[in-house]
Design a protein around this motif. Structure first.
Motif, mmCIF file in Angstrom:
data_model
loop_
_atom_site.group_PDB
_atom_site.id
_atom_site.type_symbol
_atom_site.label_atom_id
_atom_site.label_comp_id
_atom_site.label_asym_id
_atom_site.label_seq_id
_atom_site.Cartn_x
_atom_site.Cartn_y
_atom_site.Cartn_z
ATOM 1 N N ALA A 114 -10.223 -8.201 -7.862
ATOM 2 C CA ALA A 114 -10.463 -8.102 -9.172
ATOM 3 C C ALA A 114 -11.657 -6.923 -9.254
ATOM 4 O O ALA A 114 -11.610 -6.135 -10.243
ATOM 5 N N LEU A 115 -12.562 -6.988 -8.311
ATOM 6 C CA LEU A 115 -13.646 -5.901 -8.331
ATOM 7 C C LEU A 115 -12.979 -4.465 -8.086
ATOM 8 O O LEU A 115 -13.421 -3.586 -8.622
ATOM 9 N N ILE A 116 -11.935 -4.343 -7.076
ATOM 10 C CA ILE A 116 -11.316 -3.221 -7.066
ATOM 11 C C ILE A 116 -10.585 -2.663 -8.301
ATOM 12 O O ILE A 116 -10.720 -1.526 -8.765
ATOM 13 N N MET A 117 -9.870 -3.588 -9.215
ATOM 14 C CA MET A 117 -9.421 -3.516 -10.151
ATOM 15 C C MET A 117 -10.185 -2.905 -11.304
ATOM 16 O O MET A 117 -10.004 -2.006 -11.978
ATOM 17 N N TRP A 118 -11.397 -3.578 -11.557
ATOM 18 C CA TRP A 118 -12.478 -3.089 -12.345
ATOM 19 C C TRP A 118 -13.136 -1.657 -12.105
ATOM 20 O O TRP A 118 -13.102 -0.728 -13.131
ATOM 21 N N ASN A 119 -13.199 -1.469 -10.946
ATOM 22 C CA ASN A 119 -13.926 -0.061 -10.469
ATOM 23 C C ASN A 119 -12.718 1.028 -10.706
ATOM 24 O O ASN A 119 -12.923 2.049 -11.021
ATOM 25 N N ALA A 120 -11.588 0.645 -10.709
ATOM 26 C CA ALA A 120 -10.194 1.776 -10.858
ATOM 27 C C ALA A 120 -10.093 2.009 -12.248
ATOM 28 O O ALA A 120 -9.673 2.936 -12.443
ATOM 29 N N LEU A 121 -10.445 1.088 -13.074
ATOM 30 C CA LEU A 121 -10.393 0.983 -14.605
ATOM 31 C C LEU A 121 -11.211 2.195 -14.924
ATOM 32 O O LEU A 121 -11.053 2.871 -15.865
ATOM 33 N N TRP A 131 -3.946 3.870 -5.170
ATOM 34 C CA TRP A 131 -4.212 2.869 -4.187
ATOM 35 C C TRP A 131 -4.386 1.596 -4.977
ATOM 36 O O TRP A 131 -3.900 0.615 -4.091
ATOM 37 N N SER A 132 -5.167 1.594 -6.008
ATOM 38 C CA SER A 132 -5.169 0.290 -6.619
ATOM 39 C C SER A 132 -3.890 -0.126 -7.220
ATOM 40 O O SER A 132 -3.819 -1.592 -7.149
ATOM 41 N N LEU A 133 -3.325 0.299 -7.836
ATOM 42 C CA LEU A 133 -1.746 0.113 -8.318
ATOM 43 C C LEU A 133 -1.008 -0.479 -7.026
ATOM 44 O O LEU A 133 -0.078 -1.455 -7.093
ATOM 45 N N LEU A 134 -0.952 0.388 -5.823
ATOM 46 C CA LEU A 134 -0.117 -0.061 -4.721
ATOM 47 C C LEU A 134 -0.744 -1.470 -4.156
ATOM 48 O O LEU A 134 0.203 -2.337 -3.958
ATOM 49 N N ALA A 135 -2.099 -1.828 -3.904
ATOM 50 C CA ALA A 135 -2.516 -2.847 -3.738
ATOM 51 C C ALA A 135 -2.269 -4.050 -4.626
ATOM 52 O O ALA A 135 -1.815 -5.141 -4.015
ATOM 53 N N LEU A 173 7.131 -4.696 -10.873
ATOM 54 C CA LEU A 173 7.776 -3.597 -11.645
ATOM 55 C C LEU A 173 6.970 -2.728 -12.337
ATOM 56 O O LEU A 173 6.820 -1.398 -12.090
ATOM 57 N N ILE A 174 6.013 -3.300 -13.179
ATOM 58 C CA ILE A 174 5.199 -2.538 -14.044
ATOM 59 C C ILE A 174 4.130 -1.751 -13.079
ATOM 60 O O ILE A 174 3.865 -0.527 -13.211
ATOM 61 N N SER A 175 3.670 -2.287 -11.671
ATOM 62 C CA SER A 175 2.430 -1.671 -10.981
ATOM 63 C C SER A 175 3.383 -0.676 -10.262
ATOM 64 O O SER A 175 2.787 0.654 -10.131
ATOM 65 N N VAL A 176 4.494 -0.638 -9.752
ATOM 66 C CA VAL A 176 5.284 0.415 -9.061
ATOM 67 C C VAL A 176 5.650 1.401 -10.001
ATOM 68 O O VAL A 176 5.546 2.784 -9.739
ATOM 69 N N TYR A 177 5.808 1.132 -11.233
ATOM 70 C CA TYR A 177 6.318 2.317 -12.382
ATOM 71 C C TYR A 177 4.798 2.973 -12.588
ATOM 72 O O TYR A 177 5.158 4.362 -12.325
#
Length: 189
Positions: A114-121, A131-135, A173-177
């Protein structure tokens, strides 16, 4: 004693000296292609850089998906840390949990993601977003496989687990897209 006069300075005309011009342009890197195929046309663009090529062409809805992902990871992580029994019961519809430690460790791992996702935002860098989408896609794929194996071993199909499987497949599917959309090269204008 009279001091010797230095020889007169010869002025070099770089406009007429083609070899000198080419050497200077090569040293400055002006006129040649860089790694992205971009041709720098002036010394100013070489020094200042071309900001357009670093900008990410964001696909429609990317930031909304990143926000939803960050909130979802944070919510499940807090639930796993604070209420491990209820989380296990909601997914597998079983009351008996032998140990709360694995579920809390799962919550800690989710909190890290979640911390990675917040920082990627909040970043505009293409590599970090990808990288965050791939993770995220890898996490959902692993969770999909683990849940499927757990359901096959227990030979009971819980509606919460089936709903989890369907949602995880959709999230993959959404993340890979978005991963591939962010990685596409922008069209030259």
């Amino acid at each position: 004693m009279a001091a010797k006069q230095p020889p007169p300075l010869m002025k070099k005309h770089s406009q007429t000296d083609l070899v000198s011009r080419l050497k200077t342009r090569k040293i400055l890197g002006v006129g040649g292609e860089d790694d992205d195929g971009e041709v720098h046309r002036s010394k100013i663009s070489q020094v200042l850089g071309n900001e357009i090529k670093f900008a990410v062409r964001e696909p429609l809805g990317l930031r909304v998906w990143q926000l939803v992902s960050a909130v979802m990871f944070s919510g499940v992580a807090i639930m796993a840390l604070a209420f491990p029994d209820q989380l296990f019961d909601a997914i597998f519809e079983e009351e008996a949990v032998s140990s709360k430690t694995p579920i809390r460790l799962y919550g800690g791992a989710l909190l890290s993601i979640a911390l990675i996702m917040w920082n990627a935002l909040y970043t505009a860098e293409k590599a970090i977003i990808r990288w965050s989408l791939l993770a995220e896609a890898c996490y959902f794929a692993v969770q999909f496989l683990v849940t499927t194996v757990s359901l096959a071993e227990s030979s009971r199909i819980a509606t919460g687990a089936v709903l989890l499987l369907v949602s995880r497949a959709l999230f993959i599917l959404i993340s890979v897209y978005y991963y591939y959309q962010v990685g596409r090269r922008p069209k030259k204008v």
